[in-house]
Motif scaffolding. Structure first.
Motif, PDB file in Angstrom:
ATOM      1  N   LEU A 108      53.944  -5.805-109.341  1.00 22.64           N
ATOM      2  CA  LEU A 108      52.961  -5.796-108.259  1.00 22.64           C
ATOM      3  C   LEU A 108      52.096  -4.566-108.428  1.00 22.64           C
ATOM      4  O   LEU A 108      52.592  -3.435-108.374  1.00 22.64           O
ATOM      5  N   THR A 109      50.807  -4.746-108.609  1.00 21.16           N
ATOM      6  CA  THR A 109      49.950  -3.606-108.913  1.00 21.16           C
ATOM      7  C   THR A 109      48.592  -3.741-108.253  1.00 21.16           C
ATOM      8  O   THR A 109      48.135  -4.840-107.938  1.00 21.16           O
ATOM      9  N   VAL A 142      61.631  -5.369-110.165  1.00 21.07           N
ATOM     10  CA  VAL A 142      60.406  -5.463-109.380  1.00 21.07           C
ATOM     11  C   VAL A 142      59.685  -4.123-109.503  1.00 21.07           C
ATOM     12  O   VAL A 142      60.169  -3.100-109.019  1.00 21.07           O
ATOM     13  N   LEU A 143      58.532  -4.125-110.185  1.00 29.22           N
ATOM     14  CA  LEU A 143      57.725  -2.923-110.353  1.00 29.22           C
ATOM     15  C   LEU A 143      56.638  -2.907-109.297  1.00 29.22           C
ATOM     16  O   LEU A 143      55.950  -3.911-109.089  1.00 29.22           O
ATOM     17  N   ILE A 183      56.080   3.047-109.120  1.00 30.06           N
ATOM     18  CA  ILE A 183      55.217   3.811-110.022  1.00 30.06           C
ATOM     19  C   ILE A 183      54.332   4.722-109.169  1.00 30.06           C
ATOM     20  O   ILE A 183      53.580   4.246-108.321  1.00 30.06           O
ATOM     21  N   SER A 184      54.437   6.010-109.385  1.00 26.23           N
ATOM     22  CA  SER A 184      53.799   6.977-108.483  1.00 26.23           C
ATOM     23  C   SER A 184      52.283   6.815-108.440  1.00 26.23           C
ATOM     24  O   SER A 184      51.653   6.341-109.397  1.00 26.23           O
ATOM     25  N   ASN A 191      69.413   1.140-106.087  1.00 23.05           N
ATOM     26  CA  ASN A 191      68.615   0.203-106.895  1.00 23.05           C
ATOM     27  C   ASN A 191      67.112   0.478-106.780  1.00 23.05           C
ATOM     28  O   ASN A 191      66.290  -0.416-106.954  1.00 23.05           O
ATOM     29  N   LEU A 192      66.757   1.737-106.496  1.00 23.35           N
ATOM     30  CA  LEU A 192      65.351   2.156-106.486  1.00 23.35           C
ATOM     31  C   LEU A 192      65.173   3.316-107.450  1.00 23.35           C
ATOM     32  O   LEU A 192      65.880   4.320-107.364  1.00 23.35           O
TER      33      LEU A 192
END
Length: 575
Positions: free
Chosen positions: A370-371, A416-417, A458-459, A488-489
């Protein structure tokens, strides 16, 4: 039925074979989705289609049959079947734009029954459809009423068909059924339909499976062919059974070879007539149904209809499309669409309720990305070429609260990204604080609910705006802190990967940001995006090795998970 008759369509003396040849229809698959074991909707890719098993007879299809339990052809979803394709439209990256150029939306079964109406005496059953026209598109569905009970013999036949599917199909764990979304033209009508997929063979070709008695194939040939042809199915596997329900042998047919002049083929004139009638009826429906979200009914009385259809307009207060879809099309946002609104009422003082159903487990490693626009150009092949047995699906949205709509997919992936961009940080003050708190609470909720998935955040990168950067730092720090409490994170620090790269040796922005100062959005250079993606592939490959219990390749032995030094010190100090 409280309705007024408005039109009659007479087909008794029409030469349908000359209207629209069946070969003019070319199915084009534009999407896939799944229904889970719990009856929920989820986007998926073709890898989730069931695999076709190779079995040998005889097989007793009576196993498990209970004559005291009535079998119904009911929906496997928690919502009406006609809404499946609407949910898909709302879930795609293009949104409602995916319907551009479409005149009619329906389930395949609706068109199948209409196209087969003229074909054989056995199948001249009554059917009743409902329609509406909204924003110029006609929507068709079956009338939603309870079907009468079937006879005992038909109950047994239904069970044999169900059992044959269970024997033939190896479904993905947690997935009840998968569907293709098809675009095509039937005469002058551009259609979009949803079609259930039984399975796919080892070559990735779609296969329909059906049982039949020996000698009965020709009676059902037209019905089976039009079902496959409309849905883009290329192969049909028959399981031949005897009168006692014993599966004796299998036979594979190519759908492209089911029409011809042979003794066991459907005549081309018949196939053309089926699509010609379908094209003519659809044109009639489009010309009669008027704009508005209310219900029109089309009735075919079967063998007693004397060759005509009747259309009725129901009372004005009747509604066809669900409110949530109407709001989606018109651009309205309902209160439960936003992340902040959803999470405002959450109580995390006690652990969330866990799901009682079994989470779908991927056969291989599957990743949902997801981005926002920053990494939207990332090609899936960068991951799939490097990591063995790896499936990568990307969803692009502008704001992080749009990610909420993809929750139904989380159970189908083991990674899940989530990449949040600077678009969310135009706000300041209380709004910025609310965004941080809302996202962190949502992230915690998702990690607890979908424990079998690993979430990687992703920061967010800096911009030229100092005030905005301060809000971004607070946001990143809050998610990093959460990753220390949730197993799980993982926190992937794209900021750190760039700081360690020569392209940013003199200043962080140099060689990274491409927008001018004062711009409301930020883009990064191709080189910077590639650098972040390189490290992200390393991270995922390392996690896959860990899941499989195997040693990481030599190239990753010296690689370190990217975390900025200030976060590392804070972590070591326990703050």
């Amino acid at each position: 039925m409280n309705a007024t008759e408005v039109s009659i369509y007479n087909f008794s003396n029409k030469n349908f074979a000359s209207i629209s040849p069946y070969t003019n229809y070319q199915s084009n698959e534009v999407g896939t989705f799944a229904i889970t074991d719990s009856g929920e909707f989820s986007l998926c890719d073709a890898a989730f289609h069931a695999k076709i098993n190779n079995i040998r007879g005889p097989v007793d299809l009576n196993e498990g049959f209970d004559p005291g339990i009535r079998i119904h052809n009911t929906s496997i979803t928690n919502f009406p079947c006609s809404e499946k394709i609407l949910k898909w439209i709302c879930s795609t990256e293009k949104g409602y734009d995916v319907t551009h150029g479409i005149d009619l939306i329906a389930q395949r079964g609706v068109l199948k029954d209409m196209g087969n109406t003229l074909n054989d005496e056995r199948y001249k059953k009554q059917w009743i459809l409902e329609a509406c026209k909204f924003r110029g598109i006609v929507y068709l569905r079956y009338e939603e009423n309870e079907k009468p009970p079937v006879r005992d013999w038909h109950q047994k036949n239904l069970w044999w068909g169900k059992k044959f599917e269970d024997v033939m199909l190896e479904r993905s764990p947690g997935v009840k059924g998968t569907y293709s979304v098809i675009r095509g033209a039937i005469g002058a009508t551009n259609v979009m339909i949803s079609a259930e997929v039984d399975g796919q063979n080892e070559r990735g070709e779609l296969v329909e499976v059906k049982t039949s008695f020996e000698g009965a194939v020709m009676k059902n040939l037209a019905f089976h062919w039009v079902q496959c042809y409309l849905g883009g199915i290329t192969h049909l596997r028959y399981g031949f059974k005897d009168k006692d329900g014993i599966l004796e042998r299998l036979s594979d047919e190519k759908v492209s070879e089911m029409v011809g002049e042979g003794d066991r083929q459907l005549r081309p004139n018949t196939a053309n007539a089926m699509f010609g009638m379908l094209a003519d009826i659809l044109s009639w429906i489009r010309s009669v149904v008027q704009e508005g979200n209310h219900v029109w009914t089309i009735v075919y009385d079967g063998g007693m209809s004397e060759g005509h259809l009747k259309m009725y307009k129901k009372a004005p207060e009747t509604r066809f499309l669900p409110v949530w879809y109407e709001n989606f099309v018109t651009g309205q946002r309902t209160p439960d669409n936003g992340l902040t609104e959803q999470l405002a009422a959450l109580d995390l003082s006690s652990p969330p309720t866990e799901r009682t159903t079994t989470s779908p487990q991927p056969r291989h490693h599957r990743c949902l990305f997801l981005t926002d626009s920053v990494l939207s150009s990332t090609p899936p092949s960068i991951f799939t070429d490097r990591i063995e047995n790896f499936k990568f699906v990307k969803r692009v949205k502008k704001y992080c609260d749009d990610f909420v709509q993809f929750e139904s997919e989380f159970s189908l992936y083991n990674f899940v990204l989530i990449s949040v961009g600077s678009n969310d940080f135009q706000c300041n003050g209380a709004s910025a604080g609310g965004l941080k708190r809302g996202f962190v609470r949502w992230m915690e909720r998702m990690c607890r609910k979908y424990r079998e998935a690993e979430f990687i955040f992703i920061s967010v990168l800096h911009t030229f705006d100092i005030d905005k950067n301060s809000r971004i730092d607070q946001f990143n720090e809050a998610v990093f802190s959460l990753s220390g409490r949730i197993p799980n994170l993982r926190f992937f620090d794209s900021h750190s990967t760039l700081l360690c790269d020569p392209i940013t040796s003199r200043a962080f922005q140099q060689g990274v940001l491409t927008e001018t100062r004062g711009s409301e959005s930020v883009k990064i250079t191709v080189r910077a995006a590639k650098h972040i993606t390189f490290h992200l592939v390393n991270a995922l490959e390392l996690e896959c090795c860990s899941l499989e219990g195997r040693q990481a390749p030599a190239k990753l032995l010296r690689w370190e998970w990217p975390i900025r030094s200030t976060f590392r010190r804070r972590y070591r100090n326990g703050n």
